[in-house]
Design an enzyme around this catalytic site. Structure first.
Site, PDB file in Angstrom:
ATOM      1  N   ASN A   9       0.878  -1.174   0.000  1.00  0.00           N
ATOM      2  CA  ASN A   9       0.000   0.000   0.000  1.00  0.00           C
ATOM      3  C   ASN A   9       0.914   1.222   0.000  1.00  0.00           C
ATOM      4  OD1 ASN A   9      -1.844   2.025   0.430  1.00  0.00           O
ATOM      5  ND2 ASN A   9      -2.177   1.539   2.603  1.00  0.00           N
ATOM      6  N   TRP A  10       1.025   1.837  -1.164  1.00  0.00           N
ATOM      7  CA  TRP A  10       1.970   2.954  -1.292  1.00  0.00           C
ATOM      8  C   TRP A  10       1.483   4.211  -0.577  1.00  0.00           C
ATOM      9  CZ3 TRP A  10       4.008   3.251  -7.067  1.00  0.00           C
ATOM     10  CH2 TRP A  10       4.736   2.078  -7.350  1.00  0.00           C
ATOM     11  N   LYS A  11       0.205   4.238  -0.203  1.00  0.00           N
ATOM     12  CA  LYS A  11      -0.413   5.467   0.346  1.00  0.00           C
ATOM     13  C   LYS A  11      -0.149   6.619  -0.625  1.00  0.00           C
ATOM     14  CE  LYS A  11       0.547   3.620   4.867  1.00  0.00           C
ATOM     15  NZ  LYS A  11       0.104   3.693   6.236  1.00  0.00           N
ATOM     16  N   HIS A  95      -9.571   1.052   4.767  1.00  0.00           N
ATOM     17  CA  HIS A  95      -8.287   1.262   5.457  1.00  0.00           C
ATOM     18  C   HIS A  95      -8.521   2.209   6.631  1.00  0.00           C
ATOM     19  CE1 HIS A  95      -4.176   2.503   6.272  1.00  0.00           C
ATOM     20  NE2 HIS A  95      -3.788   1.422   5.624  1.00  0.00           N
ATOM     21  N   GLU A  97      -6.908   4.607   7.743  1.00  0.00           N
ATOM     22  CA  GLU A  97      -6.686   6.036   7.460  1.00  0.00           C
ATOM     23  C   GLU A  97      -7.917   6.640   6.801  1.00  0.00           C
ATOM     24  OE1 GLU A  97      -2.905   5.626   5.413  1.00  0.00           O
ATOM     25  OE2 GLU A  97      -2.005   5.022   7.323  1.00  0.00           O
ATOM     26  N   GLU A 167      -5.463  -5.031  10.620  1.00  0.00           N
ATOM     27  CA  GLU A 167      -4.470  -3.982  10.779  1.00  0.00           C
ATOM     28  C   GLU A 167      -4.740  -3.209  12.065  1.00  0.00           C
ATOM     29  OE1 GLU A 167      -2.515  -2.913   6.805  1.00  0.00           O
ATOM     30  OE2 GLU A 167      -4.178  -1.555   7.087  1.00  0.00           O
ATOM     31  N   GLY A 173       2.244   2.331  10.555  1.00  0.00           N
ATOM     32  CA  GLY A 173       3.159   3.455  10.374  1.00  0.00           C
ATOM     33  C   GLY A 173       3.856   3.900  11.649  1.00  0.00           C
ATOM     34  N   SER A 212       3.328  -2.133  10.297  1.00  0.00           N
ATOM     35  CA  SER A 212       4.779  -2.119  10.481  1.00  0.00           C
ATOM     36  C   SER A 212       5.441  -3.470  10.206  1.00  0.00           C
ATOM     37  CB  SER A 212       5.133  -1.598  11.882  1.00  0.00           C
ATOM     38  OG  SER A 212       4.680  -0.253  12.032  1.00  0.00           O
ATOM     39  N   GLY A 233       2.691  -1.153   4.233  1.00  0.00           N
ATOM     40  CA  GLY A 233       2.726   0.274   3.922  1.00  0.00           C
ATOM     41  C   GLY A 233       4.144   0.737   3.641  1.00  0.00           C
ATOM     42  N   GLY A 234       4.774   1.367   4.643  1.00  0.00           N
ATOM     43  CA  GLY A 234       6.088   1.980   4.468  1.00  0.00           C
ATOM     44  C   GLY A 234       7.118   1.084   3.794  1.00  0.00           C
TER      45      GLY A 234
HETATM   46  C1  PEP Z   1      -0.817   0.137   5.797  1.00  0.00           C
HETATM   47  O1  PEP Z   1      -0.741   1.233   5.261  1.00  0.00           O
HETATM   48  O2  PEP Z   1      -1.777  -0.577   5.551  1.00  0.00           O
HETATM   49  C2  PEP Z   1       0.240  -0.289   6.713  1.00  0.00           C
HETATM   50  C3  PEP Z   1       0.148  -1.454   7.283  1.00  0.00           C
HETATM   51  O3  PEP Z   1       1.293   0.592   6.894  1.00  0.00           O
HETATM   52  P1  PEP Z   1       2.711   0.271   7.599  1.00  0.00           P
HETATM   53  O4  PEP Z   1       3.191  -1.031   7.039  1.00  0.00           O
HETATM   54  O5  PEP Z   1       3.576   1.428   7.209  1.00  0.00           O
HETATM   55  O6  PEP Z   1       2.446   0.191   9.063  1.00  0.00           O
END
Ligand code: PEP
Length: 251
Positions: A9-11, A95, A97, A167, A173, A212, A233-234
């Site tokens: 997930n590039w956000k 999600h 966010e 999640e 994040g 994470s 994500g990251g």
């Molecule tokens: C996400 O954006 O769904 C996520 C899990 O982010 P991260 O891996 O950065 O915690």
């Protein structure tokens, strides 16, 4: 036996040159991995570029959000049919966010889930609790409510053509990952809740963990019996990290 899936997930990150390098590296770095599925969920403007770069590869792609509506006067929105025009396989629904920053409640998420499937896409449905909710001991209640909203609206069989992602909001994040056993407990809870409606649907459903996930913790998370891969994500923005996570899922 469920195969594993790793979805990035590039956000709101990326750029034409950067994406080209990243996708090229991911294609090369995952070429020999045949036991798991891989995907990237990119910002809308990069879907065409992603389609061009990934179309002849085993890596699939998708969007991070989708409108609950088919078409009409919804300025700024993108429909599931439009995502199909760009070869998408997945769209993330719910999600945290989007729930927290854009006020998407479980009813809206259920509509998005259904619109995604109606167009032929696979929704990646996200559920998870905040830190306050975990500390109040209501993780299962929160996750159950988020899940039940989908089951009530779309029906249990709709989950066959979907992917779930647990999640925990406090892990997204933040660099704080759920321990493998914390994650496994919630994954098992989700699978049991679905099994109460349909053991077959529960047994076949991929439930990803997100929060994470990095190269150094992916393997132990993916070793848990109810964790079927990750929503990343990251770490999905760093080729070597993402490829190492894909490798952990492939093992
Ligand atoms: C996400 O954006 O769904 C996520 C899990 O982010 P991260 O891996 O950065 O915690």
């Amino acid at each position: 036996m469920r195969s594993k899936l790793v979805a990035g997930n590039w956000k709101m990150h990326g750029g034409m040159a950067q994406n080209q390098d990243l996708l090229g590296a991911i294609v090369a770095g995952t070429a020999a991995l045949r036991n798991a599925g891989f995907a990237v969920c990119v910002p809308y403007p990069y879907l065409a570029q992603t389609q061009t770069l990934l179309r002849d590869t085993p890596i699939q792609w998708g969007a991070q959000n989708v409108s609950q509506y088919d078409k009409g006067a919804y300025t700024g929105e993108v429909s599931a049919a439009m995502l199909m025009d760009f070869g998408c396989r997945y769209a993330i629904a719910g999600h945290s966010e989007r729930r927290a920053l854009y006020g998407e409640d479980s009813r809206t998420v259920a509509l998005k889930f259904k619109a995604t499937q109606a167009a032929g896409l696979i929704p990646i449905l996200c559920v998870g609790e905040t830190l306050d909710q975990r500390e109040a001991g209501i993780t299962e209640q929160v996750v159950a409510e988020q899940l039940d909203a989908i089951i009530e609206s779309a029906g249990i069989n709709a989950l066959v053509q979907s992917v779930l992602a647990y999640e925990p909001v406090w892990a997204i994040g933040t660099g704080k990952t759920a321990t493998p056993s914390q994650a496994q407990d919630v994954h098992a809870f989700i699978r049991d809740r679905i099994a109460a409606h349909s053991p077959e649907v529960a047994a076949g459903l991929k439930i990803l963990y997100g929060g994470s996930v990095k190269a150094n913790n992916a393997e132990e998370l993916f070793a848990m019996p109810d964790i079927d891969g990750g929503l990343i994500g990251g770490a999905s923005l760093v080729a070597d990290e993402f490829i190492a996570i894909c490798r952990a899922a492939n093992n």
